[in-house]
Design a protein around this motif. Structure first.
Motif, PDB file in Angstrom:
ATOM      1  N   ILE A 193      34.643  41.092  40.146  1.00 44.94           N
ATOM      2  CA  ILE A 193      35.345  40.831  38.888  1.00 44.94           C
ATOM      3  C   ILE A 193      34.866  41.825  37.835  1.00 44.94           C
ATOM      4  CG2 ILE A 193      35.789  39.135  37.074  1.00 44.94           C
ATOM      5  CD1 ILE A 193      35.489  36.943  39.105  1.00 44.94           C
ATOM      6  N   LEU A 194      35.828  42.488  37.206  1.00 43.15           N
ATOM      7  CA  LEU A 194      35.546  43.532  36.225  1.00 43.15           C
ATOM      8  C   LEU A 194      36.358  43.287  34.958  1.00 43.15           C
ATOM      9  CD1 LEU A 194      36.151  46.417  38.772  1.00 43.15           C
ATOM     10  CD2 LEU A 194      33.886  45.706  38.020  1.00 43.15           C
ATOM     11  N   ASP A 195      35.771  43.555  33.804  1.00 40.71           N
ATOM     12  CA  ASP A 195      36.483  43.477  32.532  1.00 40.71           C
ATOM     13  C   ASP A 195      36.770  44.889  32.029  1.00 40.71           C
ATOM     14  OD1 ASP A 195      36.562  40.760  32.498  1.00 40.71           O
ATOM     15  OD2 ASP A 195      34.938  40.489  31.050  1.00 40.71           O
ATOM     16  N   TYR A 196      38.016  45.086  31.588  1.00 42.71           N
ATOM     17  CA  TYR A 196      38.406  46.408  31.111  1.00 42.71           C
ATOM     18  C   TYR A 196      38.079  46.572  29.630  1.00 42.71           C
ATOM     19  CZ  TYR A 196      41.354  50.384  29.873  1.00 42.71           C
ATOM     20  OH  TYR A 196      41.804  51.587  29.401  1.00 42.71           O
ATOM     21  N   ASP A 197      37.314  47.600  29.313  1.00 40.83           N
ATOM     22  CA  ASP A 197      36.969  47.940  27.933  1.00 40.83           C
ATOM     23  C   ASP A 197      37.990  48.966  27.440  1.00 40.83           C
ATOM     24  OD1 ASP A 197      35.914  49.040  25.568  1.00 40.83           O
ATOM     25  OD2 ASP A 197      33.858  48.645  26.204  1.00 40.83           O
ATOM     26  N   ASP A 198      38.940  48.495  26.614  1.00 39.28           N
ATOM     27  CA  ASP A 198      40.019  49.362  26.161  1.00 39.28           C
ATOM     28  C   ASP A 198      39.510  50.485  25.261  1.00 39.28           C
ATOM     29  OD1 ASP A 198      42.813  50.055  25.926  1.00 39.28           O
ATOM     30  OD2 ASP A 198      42.716  49.291  23.880  1.00 39.28           O
ATOM     31  N   ARG A 199      38.469  50.208  24.480  1.00 39.56           N
ATOM     32  CA  ARG A 199      37.951  51.201  23.548  1.00 39.56           C
ATOM     33  C   ARG A 199      37.298  52.364  24.291  1.00 39.56           C
ATOM     34  NH1 ARG A 199      33.103  51.915  21.037  1.00 39.56           N
ATOM     35  NH2 ARG A 199      32.294  49.996  21.979  1.00 39.56           N
ATOM     36  N   LYS A 200      36.461  52.044  25.252  1.00 39.65           N
ATOM     37  CA  LYS A 200      35.785  53.086  26.034  1.00 39.65           C
ATOM     38  C   LYS A 200      36.571  53.497  27.275  1.00 39.65           C
ATOM     39  CE  LYS A 200      31.133  51.669  24.615  1.00 39.65           C
ATOM     40  NZ  LYS A 200      29.780  51.228  25.068  1.00 39.65           N
ATOM     41  N   GLN A 201      37.597  52.704  27.596  1.00 34.04           N
ATOM     42  CA  GLN A 201      38.440  52.954  28.767  1.00 34.04           C
ATOM     43  C   GLN A 201      37.637  53.032  30.060  1.00 34.04           C
ATOM     44  OE1 GLN A 201      41.087  56.276  28.052  1.00 34.04           O
ATOM     45  NE2 GLN A 201      42.415  55.042  26.754  1.00 34.04           N
ATOM     46  N   HIS A 202      36.810  52.014  30.255  1.00 34.99           N
ATOM     47  CA  HIS A 202      36.140  51.877  31.542  1.00 34.99           C
ATOM     48  C   HIS A 202      35.978  50.400  31.879  1.00 34.99           C
ATOM     49  CE1 HIS A 202      32.052  52.030  29.294  1.00 34.99           C
ATOM     50  NE2 HIS A 202      32.311  50.786  29.625  1.00 34.99           N
ATOM     51  N   LEU A 203      35.545  50.125  33.112  1.00 35.86           N
ATOM     52  CA  LEU A 203      35.419  48.758  33.613  1.00 35.86           C
ATOM     53  C   LEU A 203      33.965  48.315  33.590  1.00 35.86           C
ATOM     54  CD1 LEU A 203      37.836  49.134  36.654  1.00 35.86           C
ATOM     55  CD2 LEU A 203      38.292  47.781  34.603  1.00 35.86           C
ATOM     56  N   ASN A 204      33.746  47.091  33.097  1.00 39.37           N
ATOM     57  CA  ASN A 204      32.407  46.509  33.085  1.00 39.37           C
ATOM     58  C   ASN A 204      32.302  45.440  34.167  1.00 39.37           C
ATOM     59  OD1 ASN A 204      31.533  47.984  30.742  1.00 39.37           O
ATOM     60  ND2 ASN A 204      32.760  46.581  29.494  1.00 39.37           N
ATOM     61  N   HIS A 205      31.268  45.541  34.989  1.00 37.09           N
ATOM     62  CA  HIS A 205      31.076  44.569  36.061  1.00 37.09           C
ATOM     63  C   HIS A 205      30.677  43.214  35.491  1.00 37.09           C
ATOM     64  CE1 HIS A 205      28.672  42.527  39.241  1.00 37.09           C
ATOM     65  NE2 HIS A 205      29.699  42.912  39.977  1.00 37.09           N
ATOM     66  N   VAL A 206      31.401  42.165  35.879  1.00 37.56           N
ATOM     67  CA  VAL A 206      31.111  40.795  35.440  1.00 37.56           C
ATOM     68  C   VAL A 206      30.286  40.077  36.497  1.00 37.56           C
ATOM     69  CG1 VAL A 206      32.094  38.571  34.746  1.00 37.56           C
ATOM     70  CG2 VAL A 206      33.219  40.711  34.054  1.00 37.56           C
ATOM     71  N   LYS A 207      30.819  40.032  37.722  1.00 41.30           N
ATOM     72  CA  LYS A 207      30.085  39.412  38.826  1.00 41.30           C
ATOM     73  C   LYS A 207      30.750  39.745  40.151  1.00 41.30           C
ATOM     74  CE  LYS A 207      32.334  34.951  37.956  1.00 41.30           C
ATOM     75  NZ  LYS A 207      32.104  33.519  37.700  1.00 41.30           N
ATOM     76  N   THR A 208      30.002  39.534  41.216  1.00 41.13           N
ATOM     77  CA  THR A 208      30.492  39.713  42.578  1.00 41.13           C
ATOM     78  C   THR A 208      30.405  38.373  43.291  1.00 41.13           C
ATOM     79  OG1 THR A 208      29.800  42.029  42.662  1.00 41.13           O
ATOM     80  CG2 THR A 208      30.143  40.910  44.767  1.00 41.13           C
ATOM     81  N   ILE A 209      31.505  37.964  43.904  1.00 43.15           N
ATOM     82  CA  ILE A 209      31.568  36.661  44.571  1.00 43.15           C
ATOM     83  C   ILE A 209      31.668  36.866  46.079  1.00 43.15           C
ATOM     84  CG2 ILE A 209      32.848  34.493  44.791  1.00 43.15           C
ATOM     85  CD1 ILE A 209      33.964  35.044  41.973  1.00 43.15           C
ATOM     86  N   ARG A 210      30.786  36.215  46.812  1.00 38.28           N
ATOM     87  CA  ARG A 210      30.845  36.212  48.273  1.00 38.28           C
ATOM     88  C   ARG A 210      30.924  34.774  48.751  1.00 38.28           C
ATOM     89  NH1 ARG A 210      27.157  40.202  46.905  1.00 38.28           N
ATOM     90  NH2 ARG A 210      27.729  42.310  47.638  1.00 38.28           N
ATOM     91  N   ASP A 211      31.692  34.546  49.794  1.00 39.84           N
ATOM     92  CA  ASP A 211      31.867  33.185  50.294  1.00 39.84           C
ATOM     93  C   ASP A 211      32.202  33.252  51.781  1.00 39.84           C
ATOM     94  OD1 ASP A 211      32.410  30.245  48.976  1.00 39.84           O
ATOM     95  OD2 ASP A 211      33.674  30.561  50.744  1.00 39.84           O
TER      96      ASP A 211
END
Length: 256
Positions: free
Chosen positions: A83-101
């Protein structure tokens, strides 16, 4: 007499199996080029080593942040949802978390249903090329649909091939590509009750992959009309002579 009857029965079953396998491989099909518009290759960014994205979906959060859900594989066949959040100002993706199941057996596509919840398709269960070939030949798949509610997963469909998935614009109808059967399953989806019920099935006569629902509720899908050619290409992607023909279909549904 009994042995003769048994032999005839086994022979009949063998002929039926071979015939169904040949039809599944689309050995009877021929594809003709048809391009109603100009085609061009879209170049994309290079993926980092160890990061092999597959299915994609997004969710717009209350503050306007675009959250991206990505099915990711590794060379060791370990699967996860990043899961990644898009930073519109810097135009890059920030990692939120990784889910494994454990239910992410062989994830293919994903549909976000909330800030931390999603529907996920498994296109099979085999973890090796040999195992995958056995699933294709035998018809016994361990795929299906999983719902992750943000904390835990729930099986919604088991022992099916589920390739591309997409939700209708109102979020009440789930479309599932059963690529091995060359059909699209249409299901009613109730997120509160975590309930999935089949409504109908569309015969496409081609192996549909992923979907996109446009603003007018038309479904767009990329498809593989000749399975044997696709498998040959996947088996040796570096050989330019081995390619699988493709189609793009637009499907319009009646109001009912």
């Amino acid at each position: 007499m009994l042995l003769k009857a048994l032999f005839v029965l086994l022979l009949g079953l063998s002929v039926q199996f071979v015939f169904k396998t040949l039809l599944m491989m689309d050995i009877n099909k021929r594809v003709y080029n048809h391009r109603p518009g100009e085609c061009r290759k879209v170049e994309g960014p290079k993926d980092e080593e160890g990061f092999y994205p597959h299915g994609l979906s997004h969710w717009v959060m209350n503050d306007g942040t675009i959250r991206l859900f990505v099915v990711v594989h590794s060379k060791t066949f370990k699967h996860s949802v990043v899961i990644l959040d898009y930073d519109d100002r810097k135009q890059h993706l920030n990692h939120v978390k990784t889910i494994r199941d454990d239910t992410f057996i062989r994830p293919n596509d994903i549909v976000a249903t909330g800030e931390n919840s999603f529907l996920l398709s498994n296109d099979g269960g085999a973890q090796t090329e040999l195992g995958n070939m056995w699933e294709v030949i035998s018809g016994f798949y361990r795929g299906g649909i999983v719902y992750f509610d943000g904390n835990k997963s729930h099986y919604l469909m088991e022992n099916h091939v589920a390739n591309g998935i997409s939700l209708s614009r109102d979020g009440n109808t789930l479309f599932v590509s059963h690529i091995n059967q060359e059909t699209i399953g249409v299901y009613s989806w109730n997120q509160e009750k975590i309930s999935l019920k089949k409504i109908s099935e569309i015969e496409t006569l081609t192996g549909c992959d992923n979907f996109y629902i446009d603003k007018d509720n038309h479904m767009w899908t990329g498809c593989h009309p000749v399975t044997k050619d696709v498998l040959a290409h996947f088996g040796n992607r570096s050989d330019p002579s081995l390619y699988g023909p493709s189609q793009v279909l637009r499907i319009t549904f009646s109001k009912g």
